[in-house]
Every structure is written in C-alpha cells, then in structure tokens.
Design an enzyme around this catalytic site. Sequence first.
Site, short mmCIF file in Angstrom:
data_model
loop_
_atom_site.label_atom_id
_atom_site.label_comp_id
_atom_site.label_asym_id
_atom_site.label_seq_id
_atom_site.Cartn_x
_atom_site.Cartn_y
_atom_site.Cartn_z
N GLY A 9 2.21 1.05 4.07
CA GLY A 9 2.65 -0.27 4.50
C GLY A 9 2.09 -1.39 3.63
N GLY A 43 8.15 -3.05 -4.84
CA GLY A 43 7.18 -4.14 -4.66
C GLY A 43 7.84 -5.50 -4.88
CG ASP A 44 9.54 -6.13 -8.53
OD1 ASP A 44 8.32 -6.34 -8.57
OD2 ASP A 44 10.14 -5.44 -9.38
CG LEU A 72 -1.76 -1.30 1.43
CD1 LEU A 72 -2.54 -1.24 2.72
CD2 LEU A 72 -2.70 -1.50 0.24
N GLY A 73 1.98 1.23 -0.69
CA GLY A 73 2.85 2.40 -0.76
C GLY A 73 3.25 2.85 0.64
O1 F1X Z 1 5.68 -3.70 -17.54
P1 F1X Z 1 5.67 -4.59 -16.32
O2 F1X Z 1 6.13 -5.98 -16.66
O3 F1X Z 1 4.39 -4.58 -15.56
O4 F1X Z 1 6.72 -3.99 -15.29
C1 F1X Z 1 8.08 -3.88 -15.66
C2 F1X Z 1 8.79 -3.05 -14.63
O5 F1X Z 1 8.24 -1.74 -14.52
O6 F1X Z 1 8.64 -3.68 -13.37
C3 F1X Z 1 9.84 -3.58 -12.62
C4 F1X Z 1 9.56 -2.93 -11.32
O7 F1X Z 1 8.60 -3.64 -10.60
C5 F1X Z 1 10.84 -2.86 -13.48
O8 F1X Z 1 12.11 -3.44 -13.34
C6 F1X Z 1 10.30 -2.98 -14.87
O9 F1X Z 1 10.69 -1.95 -15.73
#
Ligand code: F1X
Length: 337
Positions: free
Chosen positions: A234, A260-261, A230-231
Amino acid sequence: MIVTVTANPSLDRTIELGSALARGEVQRAVASHEQPGGKGVNVSRALIASGLDTVAVLPGDASDPMLVALRAERIPIANVTIAGRVRSNVTVTEPDGTTTKLNEPGPTLGPADEAALIDVIVSQAKRAEWLVLAGSLPPGLSPDFYARVVTAVRAASDGTPPLIAVDSSGAPMLALVESGVGVDLVKPNGEELAELVGGDADAIEADPRLAASAARLLVERGCRAVLATLGGNGAVLVTADDAWHATMPPIVVRSTVGAGDSSLAGYLYAQQRGASPEGRLAQAVAHGAAAAALAGSTVPTPGQTRPHDASVAPLTSPSSLTSRSTTTPTPSTDTKE
Ligand SMILES: O=P(O)(O)OC[C@@]1(O)O[C@H](CO)[C@@H](O)[C@@H]1O
C-alpha cells in the site's frame, strides 16, 4: 491546472514474456507496447485520463517519435527543442508480474538547454495550481536542477506560487532535500526513502510504521507531506501532525511501470476534488493498483479505480527507523515504479 516537468522523458517499450525471463537465451515475446513515458509525462497522461487540465513540459524536438506519440495521445505539451533524441527505455514483464526495467541515460543537455527548460517551466507555472517535478535528470543538467526550478518559479510568481510535488531519486532528489527550499509533496517508494534518510529499503517497504517514521524525517527537512508508495503493502501519507496507511486493493499485477506515477496523479485528482488527506491517500493507492493491473505503462481512468477497497487507518506510533521488520514484502503486487 497541473504542470508536469519531465527533464528526461522516454519512449517506453514494454515486452511481455509468456514465461520467466531466461538471461542469455533467445525468447519470443507474446506482446509488446510502445508508449510515451517518463514520470511527469505519465502523471500528465493519468491526469488527462481523469479529466484534469495539464501541460507536460519536456525537452525534445517536435519531430521526435516520443513527442509525436504524445501528441497522438492528445497530451498538451510545452517542449524545449534539443539536439539529441529522447531516450528509449525497455521493460520486460513476466507472467508472475515481475517487471525488469532497462533505462537509458538520455541525451546530453547543455547549460543553454537547462536555461531554456527553466524559462518554459517558469512561464507555464504562472497558471498552475500544482507543479510536478518528476524523474531522473539527463546527463549535463545540474544535480540541483529541481531546487533551481523551485527557486525560479517562486521568484517569478506575482501571486500565489503553485504547490510543488517532487518524485525523483538519487542525487537530484538528495540535492533538492538538502537545498532546504521546501516542497509541498514528495512521493518516494521504499527504496527512495531509504536513499534519502537511511535504513533498509526492504524493511521500510514491508512495514508501514517504519515507512512513516522514515517519511517523518523528510517532513522535518521541509517536505510538507510525504506520500510513500510501498508496492504490495500500500502507501503511507505523512504530514507534520498526522500519518495514515492505506492497504492495497487485491489485483493481478501485469506491469508496475508507471504505477507510482498513477498514484501521484490519483492523489492530485482527489485533492482537486476537495478530498480529505485520507481520501487522497485512498485514491493514490487505488490509481496505483489499477495501473499495475494494466499492460505496459497504461494509466487508469477513475472508473477503473477502487478507492473504497483501499482501507485507510491512522498510524499513531511509528516504528523506529532503526528497527528491522520481519514482514516479507509481496513482490507479486509491487508497484515500485
Ligand atoms: O529513469 P527515470 O527518469 O527515473 O524513470 C523513467 C521511467 O522508468 O519512469 C517511468 C515510470 O515511472 C517510465 O515511463 C520511464 O521509463
């Protein structure tokens, strides 16, 4: 071992501005960074930084600059050779932390590329505890690609199939949820939750109870756990029986790309170390916050995260999804990506 799949990877270029973005003007950047990216790739990069085993599956020629950059970072990869080039995505960051992202569609893949990708995923998934499916799909891949992958992986498993986590948006994510295949974890942000179950994205992001109530609708549709980021507010973790909210540790936002990743990687890192659901949620928020405080899509090491600063509390009575929140979101600490 955690296998990640990025069907639409990118070479991410981040341009840091010393003043606010002025549309239509020529502006000089104060710094720039180029990093291999795409959501699953970023999860693998964060897992490697956390000392975990991972392989990133992706389409791309071995000589493609994006794959060359990945090898330079010593990220183990299993690639499917394709005719086109991996896309380049551009991010512009402003001094107040505002992040603007311009994502290319990616190279067009055909049915043979799709079949080859599924074959590689199935073979890598045989030795995986988790399979992470993340990001958009490039043109040409079936919108139900993720559901196909889940079905193929489970059908090919001769023992316990891997747990499956999904972080995507739009049609591919909707197709997965509607397919009814059921997955172990999904990681939407507020906007993606709203896309999936309806409601107002800003209100969901501003109100953890509302986010939990939206996430619960996904649990009812076959997602065993929902980690909704949620940015600046949290994240919430919702399962069939419980829901928790974790606050965001205070940070100065530098770039939210990949935050987020990193959150997803933090959750998996804590899970692999036997943490409770609350501990996984705290680590997810801590990883996301640490990533947002770093430049470009740089991923944190566990030593750079502060899970004890993310206070976790149970959410007992979720708000109704139809209610509107009056809380204002905090854009300066947004970790939407
Ligand atoms: O276009 P998608 O696949 O939704 O997102 C790709 C992307 O924005 O997601 C990552 C950050 O979460 C970046 O590394 C990448 O450029």
